[in-house]
Design an enzyme around this catalytic site. Structure first.
Site, PDB file in Angstrom:
ATOM      1  N   GLU A 257     -11.011  -0.033  -3.111  1.00 16.87           N
ATOM      2  CA  GLU A 257     -10.230   0.495  -1.984  1.00 16.87           C
ATOM      3  C   GLU A 257      -9.021   1.256  -2.496  1.00 16.87           C
ATOM      4  OE1 GLU A 257      -9.476  -3.151   0.051  1.00 16.87           O
ATOM      5  OE2 GLU A 257      -7.746  -3.650  -1.196  1.00 16.87           O
TER       6      GLU A 257
ATOM      7  N   ASP B 267       0.820  -1.211   0.000  1.00 13.58           N
ATOM      8  CA  ASP B 267       0.000   0.000   0.000  1.00 13.58           C
ATOM      9  C   ASP B 267       0.857   1.265   0.000  1.00 13.58           C
ATOM     10  OD1 ASP B 267      -2.258  -1.714   0.295  1.00 13.58           O
ATOM     11  OD2 ASP B 267      -1.931  -1.748   2.458  1.00 13.58           O
TER      12      ASP B 267
END
Length: 519
Positions: free
Chosen positions: A215, A66
């Site tokens: 997301e 991420d």
């Protein structure tokens, strides 16, 4: 960059050969790894062997998922999900997007289970927004390397916040699932209700994915458009699951049009060297080039976690970005040797604990790193080092007092770990579900070594650091990863102590060879 910022600017690891004298002699060296940052870059420019490929894979090896990145002049800063690891939200710095080193940590104390942050520069101040503990938080700093403020709760649910500034000058957060919130002017609180402003691009129904799972929203303002880049398809599972897609609008709240180049990145086949590619963030260079960082699993090495990759992008004539190169994977990182005497006043940033700060259990000092033992099965965290290679060796000198057992181990979680330990009785191999025979050595002191050769793990011990013996157990660990165990962790190297007494650790070393698997 955000609309307001654009206006203001006018716009690393391999197999150890036991006969190698370099590490055999490490027991007598005083070669601490200074502040966790080697003077040489973490990865050399050899990472990219084909300049036409446009893909640097990886730029940060190990479980650094991420990624969120910013540029400050000629300097780049990046951070990642840190989960329960502390210090958390490690800050990485680079001058060329390829070679990175740790320069700080936004969270020096345990702050919960930290996922998918957004690194932000706004009005010459720095922010990191992140989810943890069922809500979202923000920390701030005047320097991206820190020090950082105490976390401030935003009081809103959801995950993966993505910051932007609208044409009205107000600050906003995009969230997973297409949610959208208005921030106060200082960015430290939420104003009003959370709204739904984005439904996302949909892939064909016959694609093999883990789940839709919209997301990781990241917003880039470029030439009058807000580009919302998100991840869909699920973050693990099948190799073809994860992907990065993009949409654009004249405002941060829509209406949105989807990119004709979606998905921007995706693993299309299980034969590719990188699986589950997704969760991308765009970044520009001072000379006008554009790149994106994202994470992916190395094919066959989920045990290393989701690693950070860099790929070049280009802009089409009609204002959409797309991958610029052929996207071929390149073998990396190169050979690496790290030595840490463990006798400095503070631990380097390459050491972390899970659920607590390292200082809560491990004490630094001129005679080594000391830790008290705990009862077998008691809740505790080893001290972790993140490997990033297919083939590596970890070694440490341990002395124990009392009935303690000092350990060098590979750890996924408390139910999936294995290693070798030294006690007053001698040396033994252990696994999370079984204990093996003790080999008497005498003296409660030993040099311990773990060799991971492409998932085949062997254990060695020595009384003097010169003559080595192999413990008669070898383990295969390829299944110790998220797809089988959950948790999104990786197989980490750990130092630990169990039992009544204490252990003193000295002269840790990590040696690894360049990756050799096929493209």
């Amino acid at each position: 960059m955000t609309h307001a910022e654009a206006e203001s600017r006018d716009e690393g690891y391999g197999l150890y050969r036991p006969a190698r004298s370099e590490l055999d002699d490490a027991s007598g060296q005083d070669a601490a790894l200074q502040d966790s940052v080697p003077q040489a870059p973490v990865h050399e420019d050899a990472v990219l062997q084909d300049s036409d490929a446009g893909l640097y894979a990886p730029i940060i090896a190990g479980n650094y998922a991420d990624p969120s990145i910013i540029r400050v002049g000629d300097d780049y800063y990046m951070t990642h999900s840190s989960y329960k690891l502390t210090p958390g939200l490690i800050i990485w710095h680079s001058r060329d997007l390829r070679n990175w080193r740790r320069v700080g940590a936004a969270l020096t104390r345990y702050a919960g289970d930290v996922w998918a942050p957004d690194f932000v520069m706004h009005n010459d101040r720095f922010y990191i927004y992140y989810p943890a503990g069922g809500t979202n938080w923000v920390v701030t700093a005047s320097n991206p390397a820190g020090p950082w403020s105490e976390p401030v709760s935003l009081g809103i649910r959801g995950i993966d916040p993505g910051h932007t500034v609208g044409p009205d000058g107000k600050r906003y957060l995009h969230m997973s699932g297409g949610a959208f919130a208005t921030l106060s002017d200082d960015g430290l609180s939420v104003i009003g209700e959370v709204k739904q402003v984005y439904d996302g691009w949909r892939y064909p129904q016959d694609w093999v994915v883990e789940a839709y799972s919209l997301e990781g929203p990241k917003v880039t303002y470029h030439n009058g458009y807000y580009y919302l880049t998100v991840a869909v398809g699920g973050t693990a599972g099948p190799p073809t699951s994860h992907m990065a897609v993009s949409s654009r609008s004249r405002t941060p709240w829509g209406p949105w049009e989807h990119s004709p180049y979606n998905p921007i990145i995706r693993t299309w086949s299980k034969e590719e060297p990188w699986w589950s590619k997704g969760h991308a963030s765009l970044i520009d260079t001072p000379d006008g080039e554009w790149w994106m960082v994202y994470h992916a699993y190395r094919n066959g090495y989920h045990t290393l976690g989701r690693q950070t990759l860099l790929e070049r992008v280009e802009w089409s004539a009609d204002g959409w970005f797309r991958v610029a190169g052929r996207g071929r994977g390149v073998n990396s990182p190169p050979q690496e040797v790290l030595l840490d005497s463990l006798n400095e006043a503070e631990l380097g940033l390459h050491w972390q604990c899970e659920g607590c700060a390292p200082s809560s259990r491990f004490r630094t000092g001129p005679n080594g790193l000391t830790a008290e033992g705990t009862a077998e099965g008691a809740e505790r965290s080893p001290l972790f080092f993140m490997p990033g290679h297919e083939r590596y060796t970890a070694q440490v000198e341990i002395a124990v007092e009392g009935d303690a057992e000092g350990r060098l181990l590979l750890y996924y979680n408390e139910s999936a770990c294995l290693g070798i330990g030294i006690s007053a009785k001698g040396v033994r191999h252990f696994r999370s579900f079984k204990s093996y025979a003790v080999i008497p050595t005498g003296g409660g002191r030993a040099f311990l070594r773990i060799v991971n050769d492409e998932h085949i793990v062997s254990f060695y011990f020595s009384s003097d650091g010169a003559e080595w013996f192999r413990y008669d157990k070898t383990v295969e660990v390829s299944g110790m990863h998220h797809n089988t165990l959950g948790g999104f962790q990786s197989l980490r190297i750990g130092l630990d102590v169990a039992g009544a007494g204490k252990a003193i650790f000295r002269n840790f070393s990590y040696e690894a060879e360049a990756w050799t698997a096929g493209q």
